[in-house]
Design a protein around this motif. Structure first.
Motif, PDB file in Angstrom:
ATOM      1  N   LYS A  65       0.839  -1.209   0.000  1.00  0.00           N
ATOM      2  CA  LYS A  65       0.000   0.000   0.000  1.00  0.00           C
ATOM      3  C   LYS A  65       0.870   1.253   0.000  1.00  0.00           C
ATOM      4  CE  LYS A  65      -3.059   2.585   3.120  1.00  0.00           C
ATOM      5  NZ  LYS A  65      -3.914   2.528   4.322  1.00  0.00           N
ATOM      6  N   TRP A  66       1.962   1.216   0.745  1.00  0.00           N
ATOM      7  CA  TRP A  66       2.822   2.394   0.872  1.00  0.00           C
ATOM      8  C   TRP A  66       4.049   2.331  -0.032  1.00  0.00           C
ATOM      9  CZ3 TRP A  66       0.632   6.347   3.034  1.00  0.00           C
ATOM     10  CH2 TRP A  66      -0.407   6.127   3.932  1.00  0.00           C
ATOM     11  N   GLY A  67       4.123   1.320  -0.905  1.00  0.00           N
ATOM     12  CA  GLY A  67       5.210   1.247  -1.867  1.00  0.00           C
ATOM     13  C   GLY A  67       6.560   0.918  -1.267  1.00  0.00           C
ATOM     14  N   VAL A  68       6.580   0.174  -0.141  1.00  0.00           N
ATOM     15  CA  VAL A  68       7.843  -0.102   0.541  1.00  0.00           C
ATOM     16  C   VAL A  68       8.068  -1.599   0.747  1.00  0.00           C
ATOM     17  CG1 VAL A  68       7.900   2.141   1.698  1.00  0.00           C
ATOM     18  CG2 VAL A  68       6.751   0.218   2.811  1.00  0.00           C
ATOM     19  N   ASP A  69       7.459  -2.420  -0.077  1.00  0.00           N
ATOM     20  CA  ASP A  69       7.532  -3.867   0.132  1.00  0.00           C
ATOM     21  C   ASP A  69       8.920  -4.458  -0.134  1.00  0.00           C
ATOM     22  OD1 ASP A  69       6.268  -2.968  -2.428  1.00  0.00           O
ATOM     23  OD2 ASP A  69       6.731  -5.008  -3.052  1.00  0.00           O
ATOM     24  N   SER A  70       9.826  -3.687  -0.694  1.00  0.00           N
ATOM     25  CA  SER A  70      11.182  -4.200  -0.917  1.00  0.00           C
ATOM     26  C   SER A  70      11.899  -4.491   0.399  1.00  0.00           C
ATOM     27  CB  SER A  70      12.008  -3.214  -1.746  1.00  0.00           C
ATOM     28  OG  SER A  70      12.152  -1.984  -1.060  1.00  0.00           O
ATOM     29  N   GLY A  71      11.421  -3.914   1.495  1.00  0.00           N
ATOM     30  CA  GLY A  71      12.054  -4.124   2.794  1.00  0.00           C
ATOM     31  C   GLY A  71      11.351  -5.142   3.670  1.00  0.00           C
ATOM     32  N   ALA A  72      10.454  -5.940   3.071  1.00  0.00           N
ATOM     33  CA  ALA A  72       9.675  -6.904   3.857  1.00  0.00           C
ATOM     34  C   ALA A  72      10.566  -7.950   4.513  1.00  0.00           C
ATOM     35  CB  ALA A  72       8.638  -7.581   2.964  1.00  0.00           C
ATOM     36  N   LEU A  73      10.200  -8.344   5.726  1.00  0.00           N
ATOM     37  CA  LEU A  73      10.881  -9.431   6.427  1.00  0.00           C
ATOM     38  C   LEU A  73      10.078 -10.718   6.311  1.00  0.00           C
ATOM     39  CD1 LEU A  73      12.018  -7.809   9.823  1.00  0.00           C
ATOM     40  CD2 LEU A  73      13.277  -7.943   7.671  1.00  0.00           C
ATOM     41  N   THR A  74      10.754 -11.847   6.436  1.00  0.00           N
ATOM     42  CA  THR A  74      10.087 -13.138   6.579  1.00  0.00           C
ATOM     43  C   THR A  74       9.987 -13.438   8.079  1.00  0.00           C
ATOM     44  OG1 THR A  74      12.251 -14.188   6.308  1.00  0.00           O
ATOM     45  CG2 THR A  74      10.832 -14.043   4.357  1.00  0.00           C
ATOM     46  N   THR A  75       9.155 -14.400   8.428  1.00  0.00           N
ATOM     47  CA  THR A  75       8.887 -14.645   9.846  1.00  0.00           C
ATOM     48  C   THR A  75      10.154 -14.977  10.639  1.00  0.00           C
ATOM     49  OG1 THR A  75       8.325 -16.944   9.308  1.00  0.00           O
ATOM     50  CG2 THR A  75       6.494 -15.382   9.497  1.00  0.00           C
ATOM     51  N   ASP A  76      11.109 -15.628  10.008  1.00  0.00           N
ATOM     52  CA  ASP A  76      12.326 -16.014  10.734  1.00  0.00           C
ATOM     53  C   ASP A  76      13.234 -14.825  11.019  1.00  0.00           C
ATOM     54  OD1 ASP A  76      12.701 -16.028   7.843  1.00  0.00           O
ATOM     55  OD2 ASP A  76      14.714 -16.760   8.229  1.00  0.00           O
ATOM     56  N   LYS A  77      12.940 -13.675  10.409  1.00  0.00           N
ATOM     57  CA  LYS A  77      13.739 -12.474  10.617  1.00  0.00           C
ATOM     58  C   LYS A  77      13.076 -11.508  11.593  1.00  0.00           C
ATOM     59  CE  LYS A  77      16.942 -13.709   7.685  1.00  0.00           C
ATOM     60  NZ  LYS A  77      18.296 -14.100   8.173  1.00  0.00           N
ATOM     61  N   VAL A  78      11.928 -11.844  12.116  1.00  0.00           N
ATOM     62  CA  VAL A  78      11.247 -10.999  13.097  1.00  0.00           C
ATOM     63  C   VAL A  78      11.848 -11.330  14.462  1.00  0.00           C
ATOM     64  CG1 VAL A  78       9.051 -10.304  14.095  1.00  0.00           C
ATOM     65  CG2 VAL A  78       9.168 -10.969  11.678  1.00  0.00           C
ATOM     66  N   LEU A  79      12.893 -10.609  14.824  1.00  0.00           N
ATOM     67  CA  LEU A  79      13.696 -10.900  16.008  1.00  0.00           C
ATOM     68  C   LEU A  79      13.585  -9.791  17.038  1.00  0.00           C
ATOM     69  CD1 LEU A  79      16.880 -12.141  14.098  1.00  0.00           C
ATOM     70  CD2 LEU A  79      15.002 -13.538  14.966  1.00  0.00           C
ATOM     71  N   ILE A  80      14.000 -10.078  18.249  1.00  0.00           N
ATOM     72  CA  ILE A  80      13.999  -9.098  19.327  1.00  0.00           C
ATOM     73  C   ILE A  80      15.457  -8.815  19.722  1.00  0.00           C
ATOM     74  CG2 ILE A  80      13.273  -8.588  21.696  1.00  0.00           C
ATOM     75  CD1 ILE A  80      10.929 -10.532  21.256  1.00  0.00           C
ATOM     76  N   ASN A  81      15.820  -7.529  19.725  1.00  0.00           N
ATOM     77  CA  ASN A  81      17.165  -7.120  20.140  1.00  0.00           C
ATOM     78  C   ASN A  81      18.254  -7.917  19.414  1.00  0.00           C
ATOM     79  OD1 ASN A  81      15.991  -5.320  21.922  1.00  0.00           O
ATOM     80  ND2 ASN A  81      16.262  -6.623  23.709  1.00  0.00           N
ATOM     81  N   ALA A  82      18.205  -7.863  18.091  1.00  0.00           N
ATOM     82  CA  ALA A  82      19.156  -8.638  17.284  1.00  0.00           C
ATOM     83  C   ALA A  82      20.127  -7.732  16.509  1.00  0.00           C
ATOM     84  CB  ALA A  82      18.413  -9.550  16.318  1.00  0.00           C
ATOM     85  N   ALA A  83      20.380  -6.523  17.020  1.00  0.00           N
ATOM     86  CA  ALA A  83      21.288  -5.612  16.336  1.00  0.00           C
ATOM     87  C   ALA A  83      22.682  -6.208  16.250  1.00  0.00           C
ATOM     88  CB  ALA A  83      21.332  -4.284  17.075  1.00  0.00           C
ATOM     89  N   THR A  84      23.361  -5.908  15.153  1.00  0.00           N
ATOM     90  CA  THR A  84      24.740  -6.384  14.979  1.00  0.00           C
ATOM     91  C   THR A  84      25.759  -5.280  15.211  1.00  0.00           C
ATOM     92  OG1 THR A  84      24.589  -5.936  12.593  1.00  0.00           O
ATOM     93  CG2 THR A  84      24.006  -8.157  13.342  1.00  0.00           C
ATOM     94  N   SER A  85      25.307  -4.052  15.323  1.00  0.00           N
ATOM     95  CA  SER A  85      26.239  -2.932  15.562  1.00  0.00           C
ATOM     96  C   SER A  85      25.525  -1.807  16.292  1.00  0.00           C
ATOM     97  CB  SER A  85      26.815  -2.425  14.244  1.00  0.00           C
ATOM     98  OG  SER A  85      25.810  -1.918  13.392  1.00  0.00           O
TER      99      SER A  85
END
Length: 314
Positions: free
Chosen positions: A294-314
């Protein structure tokens, strides 16, 4: 990352139109899509009901209140911004409403200065925040973040690229760059780009960037030729270019891609897990992708396995 829209930069000729409309939603309701024809801000999305198992995870205080106060910097289209009627709309808003519906709750959206939001969460002024926050280790020291979308950084300049910029951040030495205060991009200028420029014996980005509290003003400064380039999150740059009537161009490719996170008070693990489960539900039932398209931003979609909590790498 980077973000009332009440102020408008009045410019001469055609710039006056673009400067006042860009990123405000005050122009066409069509606001950016893969074809350049923007999604319709009034488009409806799936109305899935509550998930009883997830709703049971909601802390008692929030469940009793029923309405969740969500802080957002409403100058950051297409993620969060005000439409012509002053309503807060955008990808984050639709997604936040859908998440809370899964949890049997309702959302109350409140505009806030981007730099004040994390402090407001820790002070319990707000319950949550959806405001394009990149998940970083530094932010995880203060709050918990539930990842929900992947965005990069990007650079825009004036049409014709008068300074012949390559689109590389390292190419910005000596260039006047507009940027929103307290964003990943403003930190990058101060902590990475300018030290590298200095080490190379080149002029630094003046003032660590021309910094604005609102992203709308940062964009208008570039259109007004006050600045030579602009740094922001990739969805914001893409949107600004589409809304500029040919006055802005994106240069180079997206870089430093990283997930956005929904901000939850530190240590409120049960609520973070409930939100995580709701996002996964929305991905599985198709609502999540419908909102992004709807907002034209689907290129950044995540899959369910990428929906993480506090998973920053930097």
């Amino acid at each position: 990352m980077a973000r009332s829209v009440s102020q408008r930069l009045l410019l001469a000729g055609s710039v006056a139109v673009a400067g006042s409309l860009i990123l405000t939603g005050c122009g066409s309701s069509k606001i950016g899509g893969g074809s350049g024809a923007a999604p319709n801000a009034s488009q409806s999305v799936n109305a899935e009901g509550a998930d009883s198992a997830l709703a049971a995870m909601v802390p008692a205080a929030l469940k009793t209140k029923g309405t969740v106060l969500i802080a957002t910097d409403s100058t950051y289209a297409p993620s969060e911004f005000k439409d012509a009627s002053g309503n807060i709309v955008g990808m984050d808003v639709d997604l936040g409403n859908a998440i809370l519906k899964k949890l049997g709750l309702k959302a109350q959206w409140q505009s806030a200065d981007f730099g004040s939001i994390l402090g407001g969460i820790t002070a319990k002024k707000y319950d949550l925040s959806l405001s394009s926050f990149t998940d970083t280790k530094a932010r995880e020291q203060q709050v918990d973040l539930v990842e929900y979308y992947n965005a990069g950084e990007a650079i825009a300049t004036l049409a014709g690229n008068p300074d012949k910029l390559s689109g590389q951040a390292s190419d910005l030495c000596g260039i006047k760059v507009s940027v929103q205060t307290n964003t990943t991009e403003s930190q990058e200028i101060a902590q990475t780009i300018n030290p590298a420029c200095k080490k190379a014996g080149k002029a630094e980005v003046p003032g660590n960037g021309d910094q604005f509290n609102a992203q709308t003003d940062a964009t208008s400064a570039l259109i007004a030729k006050r600045d030579q380039a602009m740094m922001a999150d990739s969805p914001v740059v893409d949107y600004a270019v589409k809304q500029s009537n040919g006055q802005l161009v994106k240069i180079g490719q997206n870089y430093n891609s990283a997930p956005y996170g929904i901000v939850v008070p530190k240590g409120d693990g049960q609520m973070a897990q409930a939100i995580q489960g709701a996002i996964k539900d929305l991905i599985n039932d198709g609502t999540y992708l419908q909102i992004l398209k709807k907002w034209g931003v689907d290129s950044g979609a995540l899959t369910t396995d990428k929906v993480l909590i506090n998973a920053a790498t930097s």
